[in-house]
Scaffold this active site. Structure first.
Site, mmCIF file in Angstrom:
data_model
loop_
_atom_site.group_PDB
_atom_site.id
_atom_site.type_symbol
_atom_site.label_atom_id
_atom_site.label_comp_id
_atom_site.label_asym_id
_atom_site.label_seq_id
_atom_site.Cartn_x
_atom_site.Cartn_y
_atom_site.Cartn_z
ATOM 1 N N SER A 101 0.838 -1.197 0.000
ATOM 2 C CA SER A 101 0.000 0.000 0.000
ATOM 3 C C SER A 101 0.878 1.255 0.000
ATOM 4 O O SER A 101 1.621 1.477 -0.954
ATOM 5 C CB SER A 101 -0.963 -0.040 1.189
ATOM 6 O OG SER A 101 -1.967 0.930 1.063
ATOM 7 N N ASP A 125 -8.909 -4.682 -5.985
ATOM 8 C CA ASP A 125 -8.534 -3.767 -4.899
ATOM 9 C C ASP A 125 -9.656 -2.761 -4.648
ATOM 10 O O ASP A 125 -10.106 -2.076 -5.553
ATOM 11 C CB ASP A 125 -7.243 -3.028 -5.266
ATOM 12 C CG ASP A 125 -6.596 -2.340 -4.075
ATOM 13 O OD1 ASP A 125 -7.328 -1.927 -3.152
ATOM 14 O OD2 ASP A 125 -5.368 -2.198 -4.077
ATOM 15 N N HIS A 153 -7.521 -5.371 -1.459
ATOM 16 C CA HIS A 153 -6.299 -4.678 -1.036
ATOM 17 C C HIS A 153 -5.406 -5.589 -0.205
ATOM 18 O O HIS A 153 -4.189 -5.502 -0.263
ATOM 19 C CB HIS A 153 -6.676 -3.429 -0.243
ATOM 20 C CG HIS A 153 -5.540 -2.477 -0.046
ATOM 21 N ND1 HIS A 153 -4.858 -1.907 -1.104
ATOM 22 C CD2 HIS A 153 -4.950 -1.993 1.082
ATOM 23 C CE1 HIS A 153 -3.910 -1.110 -0.639
ATOM 24 N NE2 HIS A 153 -3.945 -1.149 0.679
#
Length: 803
Positions: A667, A740, A774
Site C-alpha cells: 500500500s 482492490d 487490497h
C-alpha cells in the site's frame, strides 16, 4: 484456418500491449516448502472472556480460505461488497468452531450441535453471559444461532439474516430475546440488469464545491441503485430462544439500528434518495427515527441530506447532526453532535461542536450538553451519568479529554499531543451496567477509572494498567509489563487481579490471571507454538539515527545460528511503511517491542529469514513537517535519509551486504518503495504490493495529504514515481489485487506504472491476483505471491552477481 487467424490477431494484440504468450506462466505457483509450511501452520484460537473472568469461548480459526471461497458471487455497490446470494458481506473471515473453557477449573468443554462446514462469526454474549449468539454463513443463507453455556449445546434460531451493510445484524434485547435484521420478506425479485441502456448517465455540478477522494465501488447507474435497495431491504424482528419471530418493522433500506439501554426503544437509521455516484453509501441521505418495541414511530430525530460537500480536511465534518447514539448510563436518552463551524475547520470559531441530548419520550427541545474546542471524537459514560468527552484536531495532533460532571462542571483532564506516545495515559476499561450497556470501569470510590496503555517508552512498548483520576487527570501505574515479556492487559477483575495476554520472542501468546499484590501468574490458556521452525531465529530491536539526528528503530531477524564472522554478510530484505509527524521529537519515539511474539501472516517479510536473509521489519520511515511546514514538502528527501540510515546500520553491524539489499512494502509502503528506487541507487531491487504511483489520479488528497493537486502540484508531481518512470532502472516487482477496493490504490495504478517502466526499458514484472482485494486472502493467491517474491529476491538480490 479461422482459429489460426484469431490466434494471430491475439498475438499481435499481446505484442502491442507489451506482453507475450511466453511471459504468461501457467497456473498458480507455490514457494519452497519452508515458506509454504508457515502459511499452512495451524491458527491459534481467538479468545472471548466473560466480564467476570469465569468462562472463555475458544473460537477456532481455519486458516486461509481457498480460491473457490474467495471467488464467491459479489456485487460492488456504494462502497460495499455484497454476496447477492446469501445477502452478506462477500469478503469476511469466519471461524470454524467454538469450545468453552471454564477458567477456574482449567476445563475445556466441546460444543455439540454445530453445523457442518461451519462458518461462524459475530459472537455476542447475552446480558447475563449465560449464552452467546452468533451467525453461520452458507453459500445461500446466513442464519442466527445461540450457544447455551451450561449445556454446551447450540441451537439454530432463524435463517434469512441480512448482513449486507455496515453495523450489526442482531442485538440482545434481554437474556431470552434478540432483535434481528432479516432480509425483507416483501422486497420482490432481484432487479435484472438491462441489456440495452434506457438513458444516458448524467451527473451535474451546480457550482457548489464537492471535492472527494477517489472512492471505489460507487454506484454508476439506475440499475445499481435498484440492486442496492434490493439487497439492503430488511425487516426488523424480535426472535426468542425457541426461534419464534415477531415482526417489528418492515422493508427498510436499513443503514443501522440500536436498542436503548432499557430495551424499550430502537433507533433506526434508514437510507433515502437521492443517492450519489460520487461518494459511498455512508454519505447518502438518511433518516434517524425512534420506534417503540411494538413498532410504532415515537419520533423522527433527524433527516440528513446527501453529504457530498464535506470539505476534504481531516478535521472536517458534516454540517448536519451526526453521531447519534444512546446514553449508556440512562434508560433511553439520545446523544448527537452538531457542528458549530458548518463542519469546516477553516472557519474561525471558539467552539467546534456541540453535544446534544434528548431524553425519552422526546418531547420539547433537545438540550445542549457540552461545546467542544476541537472536533468531537467520541464519548464514554460513567455509571453515575457523567460523560468523558474526547476531542481531536489533526492540524496540530492535539487531543483533549474533558469530564462533564453531574453538576455541570467541565473538568479538563487531558490536553496533549496524541503523537507523543510516551505520555499517552491510555484508554479506559469498560464494564456492563445493570442494563447491560458499556460504562467505564471505576474503583470502589468512583473517583478513578482503570486504564490500559501501550506503555510506549525508550525501552519499547511496555503495556501498563493504571488508576486515572477523574479529579485532575493524574494516574498511578498499578502494574507494567517487564522483560523478557510483552504482556498486554485484557481485563481488570478487581484492584488486585487482572487478566493479561503474555508473549515473548519465542513464546506463543497465552492468557493469564495476574495477582497484583503478589505478582503471581496463573495460566488460563496453553496454546502451542504454531511455528517451531522460527523458535531459534535471532530477533532484536536495533536503533540508529538518520543524518539529521532523528532516532530510528527496526526489528532485525537473522537466520538460526548465524555467525557474521563465519557466515559472512547476508542479503537483506527491508520492509517499511512511512508515517507523517508534526514534530521530530514524536517521530523519534520507539513504537514497538522486541519482546512481542513473531507472528506470521501473508503480509509479513519474516519468511525470508528461513531463506538466508537478514530481515529488517518495521523499519521506521518518519516524514516530518514541523510548524507551518507540511511533511510531504520534503517527502522524497526524508525517505532517502531514512533508508540511508537503515542501510548504514545493517552494514556497520557486519551483517548486511550493501550491494544486496531489497526494499519492499504494501500500500503506502509500495508507494515508498517506488519512490526510493526511482530517486536513489541504494537498493538492488524492490517489491511493491497494492500501491499507488501517480498522485494526479488522487487529486483531492491521499494518505495524510490534505492539499489538492491544484493547491500543491509540485508536491504531487515530485511524489509520483510514475512521473519519473524514465529514471526507474532498479528491478521492481509489482503485485496487485485485481479487485482492490482501497481508496486511491485502483489496480490501474500498477498497470499504468508497469507500462511506463517497460516503455522506458526498465526491469519490472506485474502480477495481478484475481479476486483479491487490497489484502490477499486465498491460499492459492498468498502462496503464489510468496513464490513471486522469493523468485524475484533470489534473482535480483541473493544471487545478484550471477545475473
Amino acid at each position: 484456418m479461422k482459429q489460426i487467424k484469431l490466434y494471430g490477431i491475439l498475438l499481435l494484440c499481446l505484442q502491442f500491449l507489451g506482453l507475450s504468450l511466453k511471459a504468461q506462466e501457467a497456473g498458480y505457483q507455490k514457494p519452497g516448502q519452508a515458506i509454504a509450511d508457515l502459511i499452512e501452520a495451524p491458527s491459534t484460537p481467538s479468545v472471548s472472556i466473560s466480564s467476570n473472568g469465569s468462562i472463555a469461548l475458544l473460537i477456532e480459526n481455519p486458516g486461509y480460505p481457498d480460491l473457490m471461497e474467495v471467488a464467491q458471487p459479489e456485487v460492488r455497490l456504494a462502497g460495499v461488497r455484497i454476496n447477492p446470494v446469501n445477502n452478506g458481506p462477500s469478503r469476511s473471515s469466519y471461524s470454524s468452531g467454538v469450545s468453552i473453557l471454564y477458567i477456574q477449573e482449567g476445563r475445556e468443554v466441546a460444543v455439540s450441535g454445530l453445523p457442518d462446514n461451519a462458518k461462524l462469526s459475530s459472537f455476542s454474549w447475552s446480558p447475563d453471559e449465560s449464552k452467546a449468539a452468533f451467525l453461520n454463513t452458507t453459500e445461500d443463507d446466513i442464519s442466527l444461532w445461540y450457544l447455551d453455556i451450561e449445556s454446551a449445546k447450540v441451537k439454530k434460531l432463524i435463517s434469512g439474516i441480512n448482513d449486507a451493510y455496515y453495523g450489526t445484524a442482531f442485538s440482545w434485547v434481554n437474556d431470552s430475546e434478540l432483535l434481528v435484521k432479516r432480509t425483507a420478506k416483501d422486497r420482490g425479485e432481484m432487479p435484472k440488469q438491462p441489456r440495452v441502456p434506457s438513458a444516458p448517465i448524467i451527473q451535474s455540478s451546480t457550482g457548489d464545491a464537492a471535492p472527494s477522494r477517489t472512492y471505489q465501488d460507487l454506484l454508476t447507474n439506475k440499475y445499481d441503485e435498484d440492486l442496492f435497495d434490493f439487497l439492503l431491504a430488511a425487516d426488523l424482528q424480535k426472535v426468542d430462544l425457541m426461534g419464534k419471530s415477531t415482526p417489528l418493522l418492515s422493508n427498510l433500506t436499513l443503514r443501522s439500528f440500536s436498542l436503548s439501554p432499557n430495551g424499550k426503544y430502537v433507533m433506526t437509521s434508514t437510507l433515502k434518495k437521492p443517492y450519489s455516484y460520487l461518494v459511498p453509501g455512508y454519505r447518502f441521505p438518511y433518516v434517524v427515527e425512534v420506534y417503540d418495541m411494538s413498532g410504532d414511530l415515537v419520533k423522527v430525530i433527524a433527516d440528513i441530506s446527501l453529504q457530498e460537500n464535506i470539505p476534504i480536511s481531516f478535521d472536517a465534518a458534516s454540517a448536519e447532526p451526526r453521531s447519534h447514539q444512546w446514553n449508556n448510563a440512562k434508560g433511553a436518552s439520545l446523544l448527537w453532535v452538531q457542528a458549530l463551524d458548518e463542519g469546516n475547520p477553516k472557519v474561525e470559531v471558539e467552539k467546534r461542536d456541540r453535544i446534544m441530548e434528548w431524553e425519552s419520550p422526546f418531547e420539547g427541545e433537545a438540550l445542549a450538553v457540552f461545546d467542544t474546542e476541537l472536533r468531537y471524537s467520541n464519548v464514554d459514560f460513567l455509571e453515575s451519568g457523567e460523560f468523558l468527552v474526547y476531542e481531536r484536531q489533526w492540524k496540530d495532533r492535539r487531543e483533549i479529554r474533558t469530564l462533564l460532571t453531574s453538576s455541570g462542571e467541565e473538568r479538563l483532564l487531558v490536553d496533549r499531543s496524541y503523537e507523543d506516545i510516551y505520555n499517552d495515559p491510555g484508554r479506559p476499561f469498560t464494564t456492563k451496567n445493570d442494563m447491560g450497556s458499556s460504562v467505564l470501569k471505576t474503583d470502589a470510590s468512583g473517583e478513578y477509572v482503570y486504564m490500559r496503555s501501550s506503555g510506549a517508552s525508550e525501552q519499547g512498548n511496555r503495556p501498563f494498567v493504571s488508576k486515572f483520576s477523574l479529579q485532575d487527570g493524574e494516574y498511578e501505574i498499578l502494574w507494567r509489563s517487564e522483560n523478557p515479556y510483552y504482556e498486554l492487559p485484557i481485563e481488570v477483575l478487581s484492584e488486585d487481579l487482572i487478566i493479561t495476554r503474555r508473549e515473548s520472542k519465542d513464546e506463543q501468546p497465552n492468557y493469564f490471571f495476574r495477582k497484583l499484590d503478589t505478582n503471581e501468574v496463573i495460566a488460563i490458556t496453553n496454546f502451542d507454538h504454531p511455528y517451531p521452525q522460527l523458535k531459534n531465529i535471532f530477533k532484536e530491536q536495533i536503533r540508529y539515527e538518520r543524518a539529521d539526528g532523528i532516532p530510528l528503530t527496526a526489528t532485525l531477524y537473522l537466520p538460526e545460528g548465524y555467525d557474521a564472522e563465519k557466515d559472512g554478510r547476508l542479503p537483506v530484505l527491508m520492509w517499511a511503511y512511512p508515517r507523517e509527524y508534526k514534530s521530530a521529537q514524536a517521530a523519534g519515539q520507539v513504537r514497538s517491542s522486541q519482546n512481542d511474539f513473531t507472528r506470521v501472516s501473508w503480509a509479513s517479510p519474516i519468511f525470508w529469514v528461513l531463506q538466508g536473509y537478514a530481515v529488517m521489519d518495521r523499519t521506521e520511515m518518519p516524514i516530518v513537517g514541523e510548524g507551518d511546514k507540511e511533511p510531504n514538502d520534503t517527502y522524497v528527501d526524508q525517505l532517502i535519509l531514512n533508508a540511508e540510515a537503515a542501510i548504514d546500520k545493517i552494514v556497520e553491524m557486519g551483517i548486511g551486504d550493501r550491494e544486496r539489499i531489497a526494499i519492499g512494502g504494501h500500500s503506502y509502503g509500495a508507494f515508498m518503495t517506488a519512490n526510493l528506487l526511482t530517486n536513489s541507487n541504494l537498493f538492488a531491487a524492490g517489491i511493491a504490493r497494492s500501491g499507488a504511483y501517480n498522485r494526479t489520479l488522487t487529486p483531492f488528497g491521499f494518505q495524510r495529504e490534505e492539499r489538492t493537486y491544484w493547491q500543491a502540484p509540485e508536491v504531487y508531481n515530485a511524489m509520483s514515481p510514475f512521473m519519473s518512470a524514465d529514471r526507474m532502472k532498479t528491478p521492481m516487482l509489482l503485485i496487485h489485487g485485481e479487485a482492490d477496493n482501497n481508496s486511491g490504490t485502483f489496480p490501474i495504478q500498477s498497470e499504468r506504472y508497469y507500462n511506463a517502466i517497460k516503455g522506458h526499458g526498465g526491469i519490472a514484472r506485474l502480477v495481478f491476483l484475481p479476486e483479491e482485494s487490497h489484502g490477499y486472502r486465498a491460499r492459492e493467491s498468498v502462496l503464489h505471491m510468496l513464490w513471486e517474491m522469493d523468485t524475484w529476491l533470489d534473482k535480483y538480490v541473493k544471487n545478484k552477481d550471477s545475473n
